[in-house]
Every structure is written in structure tokens, then in C-alpha cells.
Write a protein that holds these residues in place. Structure first.
Motif, mmCIF file in Angstrom:
data_model
loop_
_atom_site.group_PDB
_atom_site.id
_atom_site.type_symbol
_atom_site.label_atom_id
_atom_site.label_comp_id
_atom_site.label_asym_id
_atom_site.label_seq_id
_atom_site.Cartn_x
_atom_site.Cartn_y
_atom_site.Cartn_z
ATOM 1 N N CYS A 21 0.833 -1.201 0.000
ATOM 2 C CA CYS A 21 0.000 0.000 0.000
ATOM 3 C C CYS A 21 0.867 1.250 0.000
ATOM 4 C CB CYS A 21 -0.935 -0.009 1.205
ATOM 5 S SG CYS A 21 -2.167 -1.320 1.156
ATOM 6 N N GLU A 24 -0.108 6.947 -2.307
ATOM 7 C CA GLU A 24 -1.527 7.252 -2.166
ATOM 8 C C GLU A 24 -2.354 6.171 -2.864
ATOM 9 O OE1 GLU A 24 -2.970 9.827 -0.457
ATOM 10 O OE2 GLU A 24 -0.906 10.129 0.265
ATOM 11 N N PRO A 25 -3.549 5.852 -2.339
ATOM 12 C CA PRO A 25 -4.398 4.875 -3.023
ATOM 13 C C PRO A 25 -4.819 5.396 -4.393
ATOM 14 C CG PRO A 25 -5.569 5.887 -1.176
ATOM 15 C CD PRO A 25 -4.158 6.395 -1.139
ATOM 16 N N ASP A 26 -5.127 4.475 -5.292
ATOM 17 C CA ASP A 26 -5.600 4.844 -6.623
ATOM 18 C C ASP A 26 -6.966 5.527 -6.548
ATOM 19 O OD1 ASP A 26 -3.432 3.708 -8.324
ATOM 20 O OD2 ASP A 26 -4.038 1.902 -7.244
ATOM 21 N N PHE A 37 -5.743 0.159 -3.609
ATOM 22 C CA PHE A 37 -4.460 0.145 -4.300
ATOM 23 C C PHE A 37 -4.634 -0.871 -5.415
ATOM 24 C CE2 PHE A 37 -3.818 1.876 -0.192
ATOM 25 C CZ PHE A 37 -2.838 2.837 -0.354
ATOM 26 N N HIS A 38 -4.970 -0.388 -6.581
ATOM 27 C CA HIS A 38 -5.550 -1.165 -7.676
ATOM 28 C C HIS A 38 -4.515 -1.914 -8.510
ATOM 29 C CE1 HIS A 38 -8.651 -2.091 -10.595
ATOM 30 N NE2 HIS A 38 -7.887 -1.637 -11.556
ATOM 31 N N ARG A 40 -2.246 -4.505 -8.434
ATOM 32 C CA ARG A 40 -0.843 -4.535 -8.001
ATOM 33 C C ARG A 40 -0.054 -5.731 -8.514
ATOM 34 N NH1 ARG A 40 1.097 -0.059 -4.876
ATOM 35 N NH2 ARG A 40 -0.663 1.331 -5.087
#
Length: 159
Positions: A21, A24-26, A37-38, A40
Motif C-alpha cells: 500500500c 496514495e491509493p488509486d 491500491f488497484h 498490483r
């Protein structure tokens, strides 16, 4: 002698994907309360399907003797720890059908890995109990395991 390095996406890129992670998150989902968190890991299989298995491996300790590596020619393989403990990841480039010089990495809490298809790697190596992992890989017919035993093992040390 091999000294294990911290696992980073850059250092591991030749062999697979680091799932974490970082950054920053997607996007935010679930009413803004969950960072996604797209995409990966690149899950890659042929002639089969993707399955999820659970592994319960006995912990090992460092220094660790590496005497065998394996690879899966028909699909990638993802290891997602079910605890916050680090685990040892060993990989090697292919050298004419056998593993080249091994490299070792230590994961940080919250990291998982995806070995690319046909990547030489060590066995599931937790360093603490319990050694629980969710494993995403190919399920299907055909020979999807190749092992290589070294004449002389390698000793892997902590950093």
C-alpha cells in the motif's frame, strides 16, 4: 554468501511484483473509508484457471541454507502473508535453463509478492510462526513445477 536486502519494487521488478500500500491509493471506495491500491500484480496463467490456496509453512531462521529453487512455466504465483511478520524471498535469473546467482530479499509488514511466470524462486520461507499465506496461482493440467537442486547450497544472512 548471500545477504538479504529489503524488498523494493525496483529491486524485484525483474522477477515479479511487490504488492503493498505504498503511496496514495488509486481511489477511495466504501464511502471514502477504504483506499484501493488497484491492480498490483500481473496474474499470468496458461491453459488453466486462477485459484486461491492457503499455505501453512514451518518457519525458518537466518542464516538459511538455500539448496533448491523452483519455477512454474505455466503461470505466475502470488504469496500474500496472513500475518504482519516478514518473510524471506529468494529469486534468481535464468541462466540457460538453470538458476543463476540467487538474490534474497526480506519483506516489510504489509508486503506481498507475485513471481512472474517461469521465475526461479526459493520455497515459501516464513521467519516467524504462524507461516500462513494465501497463494494465488494456476490450477490445471500440465507440468507446472520445475526444481533445481544445487550441488552446493548458498547461505543467506540477515542484513
Amino acid at each position: 554468501m548471500i545477504v538479504a536486502s529489503p524488498l523494493t519494487a525496483t529491486a524485484f521488478a525483474t522477477f515479479g511484483d511487490v504488492l503493498d500500500c505504498a503511496g496514495e491509493p488509486d481511489k477511495l471506495i466504501n464511502q471514502g473509508l477504504c483506499g484501493r491500491f488497484h491492480d498490483r500484480a500481473r496474474i499470468d496463467v496458461s491453459d488453466g484457471r486462477v485459484g486461491v490456496s492457503l499455505f501453512n509453512a514451518q518457519p525458518r531462521s537466518l542464516p538459511y541454507t538455500l539448496d533448491m529453487m523452483e519455477r512454474h512455466p505455466l503461470g505466475s504465483q502470488t504469496f500474500i502473508p496472513m500475518t504482519e511478520h516478514p518473510f524471506l524471498v529468494v529469486v534468481a535469473p535464468d541462466q540457460g535453463g538453470t538458476p543463476g546467482q540467487p538474490q534474497a530479499f526480506l519483506t516489510a509488514p504489509g508486503q506481498a509478492i507475485n513471481f512472474h511466470r517461469n521465475t526461479w524462486h526459493g520455497v515459501c520461507t516464513p521467519l516467524h510462526a504462524p507461516g500462513l499465506f494465501a497463494v494465488v496461482d494456476r490450477i490445471g493440467e500440465g507440468e507446472n513445477l520445475e526444481e533445481h537442486w544445487f550441488e552446493e547450497g548458498f547461505t543467506i544472512h540477515a542484513p
